[in-house]
Design a protein around this motif. Structure first.
Motif, PDB file in Angstrom:
ATOM      1  N   THR A   1     -30.847  -2.897  16.624  1.00 32.68           N
ATOM      2  CA  THR A   1     -29.532  -2.406  16.203  1.00 32.68           C
ATOM      3  C   THR A   1     -28.902  -3.356  15.196  1.00 32.68           C
ATOM      4  O   THR A   1     -28.215  -2.912  14.265  1.00 32.68           O
ATOM      5  CB  THR A   1     -28.616  -2.241  17.427  1.00 32.68           C
ATOM      6  N   PHE A   2     -29.145  -4.648  15.355  1.00 31.44           N
ATOM      7  CA  PHE A   2     -28.647  -5.624  14.388  1.00 31.44           C
ATOM      8  C   PHE A   2     -29.193  -5.326  12.996  1.00 31.44           C
ATOM      9  O   PHE A   2     -28.468  -5.388  12.006  1.00 31.44           O
ATOM     10  CB  PHE A   2     -29.048  -7.044  14.806  1.00 31.44           C
ATOM     11  N   GLN A   3     -30.480  -4.993  12.917  1.00 34.69           N
ATOM     12  CA  GLN A   3     -31.083  -4.695  11.621  1.00 34.69           C
ATOM     13  C   GLN A   3     -30.387  -3.524  10.949  1.00 34.69           C
ATOM     14  O   GLN A   3     -30.023  -3.595   9.762  1.00 34.69           O
ATOM     15  CB  GLN A   3     -32.568  -4.386  11.794  1.00 34.69           C
ATOM     16  N   ILE A   4     -30.177  -2.440  11.691  1.00 34.80           N
ATOM     17  CA  ILE A   4     -29.539  -1.260  11.112  1.00 34.80           C
ATOM     18  C   ILE A   4     -28.100  -1.555  10.711  1.00 34.80           C
ATOM     19  O   ILE A   4     -27.649  -1.184   9.616  1.00 34.80           O
ATOM     20  CB  ILE A   4     -29.605  -0.088  12.103  1.00 34.80           C
ATOM     21  N   CYS A   5     -27.355  -2.233  11.568  1.00 35.72           N
ATOM     22  CA  CYS A   5     -25.947  -2.511  11.275  1.00 35.72           C
ATOM     23  C   CYS A   5     -25.801  -3.471  10.092  1.00 35.72           C
ATOM     24  O   CYS A   5     -24.958  -3.255   9.212  1.00 35.72           O
ATOM     25  CB  CYS A   5     -25.262  -3.084  12.510  1.00 35.72           C
TER      26      CYS A   5
ATOM     27  N   VAL B   1     -21.430  -6.210  16.791  1.00 35.26           N
ATOM     28  CA  VAL B   1     -20.475  -7.304  16.557  1.00 35.26           C
ATOM     29  C   VAL B   1     -21.155  -8.468  15.844  1.00 35.26           C
ATOM     30  O   VAL B   1     -20.609  -9.033  14.890  1.00 35.26           O
ATOM     31  CB  VAL B   1     -19.863  -7.766  17.894  1.00 35.26           C
ATOM     32  N   ILE B   2     -22.351  -8.832  16.299  1.00 34.62           N
ATOM     33  CA  ILE B   2     -23.071  -9.951  15.677  1.00 34.62           C
ATOM     34  C   ILE B   2     -23.376  -9.642  14.216  1.00 34.62           C
ATOM     35  O   ILE B   2     -23.238 -10.515  13.340  1.00 34.62           O
ATOM     36  CB  ILE B   2     -24.364 -10.250  16.456  1.00 34.62           C
TER      37      ILE B   2
ATOM     38  N   ILE C   1     -21.467   8.897   9.811  1.00 33.26           N
ATOM     39  CA  ILE C   1     -22.057   7.788  10.567  1.00 33.26           C
ATOM     40  C   ILE C   1     -22.786   8.292  11.816  1.00 33.26           C
ATOM     41  O   ILE C   1     -23.922   7.926  12.077  1.00 33.26           O
ATOM     42  CB  ILE C   1     -20.968   6.772  10.947  1.00 33.26           C
ATOM     43  N   PHE C   2     -22.124   9.126  12.632  1.00 34.53           N
ATOM     44  CA  PHE C   2     -22.638   9.704  13.890  1.00 34.53           C
ATOM     45  C   PHE C   2     -23.433   8.710  14.743  1.00 34.53           C
ATOM     46  O   PHE C   2     -24.450   9.043  15.342  1.00 34.53           O
ATOM     47  CB  PHE C   2     -23.434  11.001  13.649  1.00 34.53           C
ATOM     48  N   ASN C   3     -22.955   7.479  14.773  1.00 38.19           N
ATOM     49  CA  ASN C   3     -23.534   6.419  15.605  1.00 38.19           C
ATOM     50  C   ASN C   3     -22.395   5.500  16.026  1.00 38.19           C
ATOM     51  O   ASN C   3     -21.870   4.750  15.201  1.00 38.19           O
ATOM     52  CB  ASN C   3     -24.596   5.646  14.816  1.00 38.19           C
ATOM     53  N   PRO C   4     -21.961   5.543  17.295  1.00 39.13           N
ATOM     54  CA  PRO C   4     -20.797   4.762  17.723  1.00 39.13           C
ATOM     55  C   PRO C   4     -20.908   3.262  17.468  1.00 39.13           C
ATOM     56  O   PRO C   4     -19.934   2.627  17.055  1.00 39.13           O
ATOM     57  CB  PRO C   4     -20.714   5.056  19.225  1.00 39.13           C
ATOM     58  N   ALA C   5     -22.077   2.682  17.713  1.00 42.36           N
ATOM     59  CA  ALA C   5     -22.241   1.243  17.500  1.00 42.36           C
ATOM     60  C   ALA C   5     -22.161   0.904  16.018  1.00 42.36           C
ATOM     61  O   ALA C   5     -21.506  -0.074  15.623  1.00 42.36           O
ATOM     62  CB  ALA C   5     -23.575   0.778  18.090  1.00 42.36           C
TER      63      ALA C   5
ATOM     64  N   HIS D   1     -16.568  -0.543  10.666  1.00 40.40           N
ATOM     65  CA  HIS D   1     -15.123  -0.344  10.523  1.00 40.40           C
ATOM     66  C   HIS D   1     -14.354  -0.851  11.732  1.00 40.40           C
ATOM     67  O   HIS D   1     -13.445  -0.178  12.236  1.00 40.40           O
ATOM     68  CB  HIS D   1     -14.838   1.141  10.303  1.00 40.40           C
ATOM     69  N   ALA D   2     -14.688  -2.050  12.195  1.00 41.22           N
ATOM     70  CA  ALA D   2     -14.006  -2.605  13.363  1.00 41.22           C
ATOM     71  C   ALA D   2     -12.505  -2.758  13.120  1.00 41.22           C
ATOM     72  O   ALA D   2     -11.692  -2.527  14.021  1.00 41.22           O
ATOM     73  CB  ALA D   2     -14.623  -3.955  13.736  1.00 41.22           C
ATOM     74  N   ASP D   3     -12.120  -3.142  11.905  1.00 41.15           N
ATOM     75  CA  ASP D   3     -10.699  -3.306  11.599  1.00 41.15           C
ATOM     76  C   ASP D   3      -9.942  -1.998  11.782  1.00 41.15           C
ATOM     77  O   ASP D   3      -8.786  -1.993  12.218  1.00 41.15           O
ATOM     78  CB  ASP D   3     -10.520  -3.807  10.164  1.00 41.15           C
TER      79      ASP D   3
END
Length: 239
Positions: free
Chosen positions: A40-44, A114-115, A199-203, A209-211
């Motif tokens: 998931t880190f790779q995709i994000c 988050v990371i 996006i259709f991916n909650p993570a 767009h955490a802000d």
């Protein structure tokens, strides 16, 4: 520079996944958590960088080409990982994954989100390339360019289309399946990227767009968390 950065992330994650498989096979929970987190880190991380390249000329051809290319790359290198909380719901619903293991994978996906955000903000602060200039000063660069109800319906529809395509593509040869899924994602981004980000991916949404979640939590959780999850449950209920 951006391509080198994303390629470096893919290589690093590949090494971490291989090391995890070799050393932690005897610890299934820790193994599952780390593999899902790295994937998931790779995709994000890559999508965070791609989001800065949307204005690169020629528009939108460059952004769409990169989206397709890296989606194929993710599909080839992250076999066995869902990287999407909605995708983790399917084996939990069918009994193939326990509630504890499913919850562990979803937790890994949000930890990775988050990371990845923290890591990319550090990279952007170095201002190694032109798209990084001023990237940290944007704050909530809202992807929602329509009404809340329309955005909810769009993300719900895209989630249903994507999850249905994934289910129907299970019978397709894997070397063709990855290209079909990548083409579909690229088409959805082209169709709705200017309205909701598609996006259709909650993570992934939280990483990007955490802000905005901090500023308008109810609106963004409704559109980018509840809508994709509801789309997944509709597919599971029907099929």
């Amino acid at each position: 520079s951006s391509l080198l950065l994303m390629s470096g992330v893919v290589v690093a994650v590949g090494l971490c996944r291989r090391l995890t498989r070799r050393r932690l096979r005897s610890h299934p929970r820790l193994f599952a958590f780390l593999v899902e987190m790295f994937s998931t880190f790779q995709i994000c991380a890559c999508t965070n960088e791609l989001s800065l390249l949307g204005n690169v000329e020629p528009k939108p051809h460059t952004a769409l080409t990169l989206t397709y290319g890296f989606t194929v790359l993710h599909g080839l290198t992250l076999v066995g990982s869902t990287c999407n909380p909605c995708g983790t719901l399917q084996p939990m619903w069918g009994g193939g994954t326990s509630l504890r293991m499913g919850g562990l994978k979803i937790a890994a996906q949000f930890v990775a989100a988050v990371i990845a955000r923290v890591f990319m903000h550090f990279i952007w602060s170095l201002e190694m390339t032109e798209p990084h200039f001023g990237a940290l000063s944007q704050g909530c660069s809202s992807p929602m360019q329509t009404t809340e109800m329309q955005a909810f319906c769009i993300e719900l529809l895209f989630s249903v289309v994507f999850q249905l395509a994934v289910l129907r593509a299970e019978s397709v040869n894997p070397k063709y399946r990855v290209h079909l899924i990548a083409l579909l994602i690229t088409m959805l981004v082209y169709a709705g990227g200017n309205l909701t980000g598609a996006i259709f991916n909650p993570a992934l949404a939280f990483s990007l767009h955490a802000d905005c979640f901090y500023d308008k939590f109810l609106s963004y959780s409704l559109v980018y968390w509840i809508a994709p999850a509801l789309g997944k449950f509709l597919i599971l209920y029907v099929f």
